[in-house]
Design an enzyme around this catalytic site. Structure first.
Site, PDB file in Angstrom:
ATOM      1  N   PHE A 197       0.726  -1.470  -0.203  1.00 40.60           N
ATOM      2  CA  PHE A 197      -0.127   0.014   0.016  1.00 40.60           C
ATOM      3  C   PHE A 197       0.774   1.202  -0.016  1.00 40.60           C
ATOM      4  O   PHE A 197       0.166   2.298   0.110  1.00 40.60           O
ATOM      5  CB  PHE A 197      -1.017   0.176   1.151  1.00 40.60           C
ATOM      6  CG  PHE A 197      -0.135   0.042   2.436  1.00 40.60           C
ATOM      7  CD1 PHE A 197       0.282   1.196   2.972  1.00 40.60           C
ATOM      8  CD2 PHE A 197       0.172  -1.044   3.247  1.00 40.60           C
ATOM      9  CE1 PHE A 197       1.072   1.139   4.589  1.00 40.60           C
ATOM     10  CE2 PHE A 197       0.656  -1.352   4.361  1.00 40.60           C
ATOM     11  CZ  PHE A 197       1.181   0.188   5.129  1.00 40.60           C
ATOM     12  N   HIS A 225      -4.236  10.769  11.792  1.00 40.17           N
ATOM     13  CA  HIS A 225      -2.706   9.954  12.084  1.00 40.17           C
ATOM     14  C   HIS A 225      -2.412  10.473  13.486  1.00 40.17           C
ATOM     15  O   HIS A 225      -2.617  11.405  13.888  1.00 40.17           O
ATOM     16  CB  HIS A 225      -1.636  10.346  11.206  1.00 40.17           C
ATOM     17  CG  HIS A 225      -0.068   9.939  11.662  1.00 40.17           C
ATOM     18  ND1 HIS A 225       0.016   8.585  11.362  1.00 40.17           N
ATOM     19  CD2 HIS A 225       0.490  10.496  12.520  1.00 40.17           C
ATOM     20  CE1 HIS A 225       1.299   8.477  12.027  1.00 40.17           C
ATOM     21  NE2 HIS A 225       1.652   9.491  12.711  1.00 40.17           N
ATOM     22  N   ARG A 233     -11.776   7.855  13.469  1.00 42.76           N
ATOM     23  CA  ARG A 233     -11.631   7.173  12.281  1.00 42.76           C
ATOM     24  C   ARG A 233     -13.003   6.942  12.037  1.00 42.76           C
ATOM     25  O   ARG A 233     -13.341   6.830  10.514  1.00 42.76           O
ATOM     26  CB  ARG A 233     -10.763   6.290  12.238  1.00 42.76           C
ATOM     27  CG  ARG A 233      -9.179   6.735  12.386  1.00 42.76           C
ATOM     28  CD  ARG A 233      -8.212   5.804  12.655  1.00 42.76           C
ATOM     29  NE  ARG A 233      -6.656   6.603  12.593  1.00 42.76           N
ATOM     30  CZ  ARG A 233      -5.755   5.791  13.215  1.00 42.76           C
ATOM     31  NH1 ARG A 233      -5.847   4.837  13.736  1.00 42.76           N
ATOM     32  NH2 ARG A 233      -4.431   6.406  12.821  1.00 42.76           N
TER      33      ARG A 233
END
Length: 217
Positions: free
Chosen positions: A66, A127, A114
């Site tokens: 990814f 983050h 999230r």
């Protein structure tokens, strides 16, 4: 006989938070949640990282499938980096974020950030530093000038101030009250610079100067 124990020393920990490019427009809303959760926003900056900068920031993920999509996503637009501080900031921020996969977060932690703002495993909105070593590295990456060490509070802070700051500061404030300058802040700043007890002192050696002069002559 009852023995009074001193209160435990508490340190204010710092962590890095990033509002990712696709939800930057939610910054004010997210900051409100951060502040209501007991964090202090020590510093904040909005920036647009290049793919190369993103690669350096996520260097530990290099080589994973990814990784190209991650760097493309993080460099797709401006992001907001913040230094958050509170007791156990790293673990509390991770708890507030929820699982890194937003799809999983929506199922298991529906109230997490999230789950609310993220889309999927890649576009997970925010983050947070994973541990103290990561927080130190990431904060230095985004804010090179910042000191990352824990901030002492409570008795530890009082002891430090009483030993190193208070005596000189009180002397300066006393003199300030006597002088009553038009701009007290500038005056006090100048006074502290001139009377800093830790200022290096230059030693004057006239004998050495005389020897030097005699050699020149």
């Amino acid at each position: 006989m009852e023995i009074s124990m001193p209160p435990p020393q508490i340190y204010v920990e710092k962590t890095l938070a990033i509002i990712k490019p696709d939800i930057v427009d939610k910054e004010e809303e997210i900051q409100d949640i951060i502040l209501r959760s007991g964090f202090t926003i020590v510093q904040r900056r909005k920036l647009h990282l290049s793919p190369e900068h993103c690669s350096n920031f996520y260097v530990e993920q290099y080589g994973k499938m990814f990784f190209p999509n991650l760097t493309a996503y993080m460099s797709s637009g401006p992001l907001v980096a913040m230094i958050l501080a509170r007791h156990k900031a790293i673990s509390y921020w991770k708890e507030l974020l929820g699982p890194s996969n937003s799809l999983l977060a929506k199922e298991t932690h529906p109230d997490s950030l999230r789950a609310i703002y993220g889309t999927d495993d890649l576009r997970n909105a925010l983050h947070g530093s994973n541990d103290f070593a990561a927080a130190e590295r990431e904060i230095r990456f985004m804010f090179p000038e910042v000191i990352v060490e824990p901030i002492p509070v409570g008795q530890a802070a009082k002891d430090y101030l009483n030993l190193y700051v208070t005596p000189t500061l009180l002397e300066g404030l006393t003199e300030l009250c006597k002088q009553k300058p038009a701009d007290p802040f500038i005056w006090l700043a100048d006074w502290l610079l001139k009377n800093n007890p830790n200022k290096p002192k230059l030693c004057h050696h006239p004998v050495a100067e005389e020897r030097f002069k005699s050699k020149v002559l």
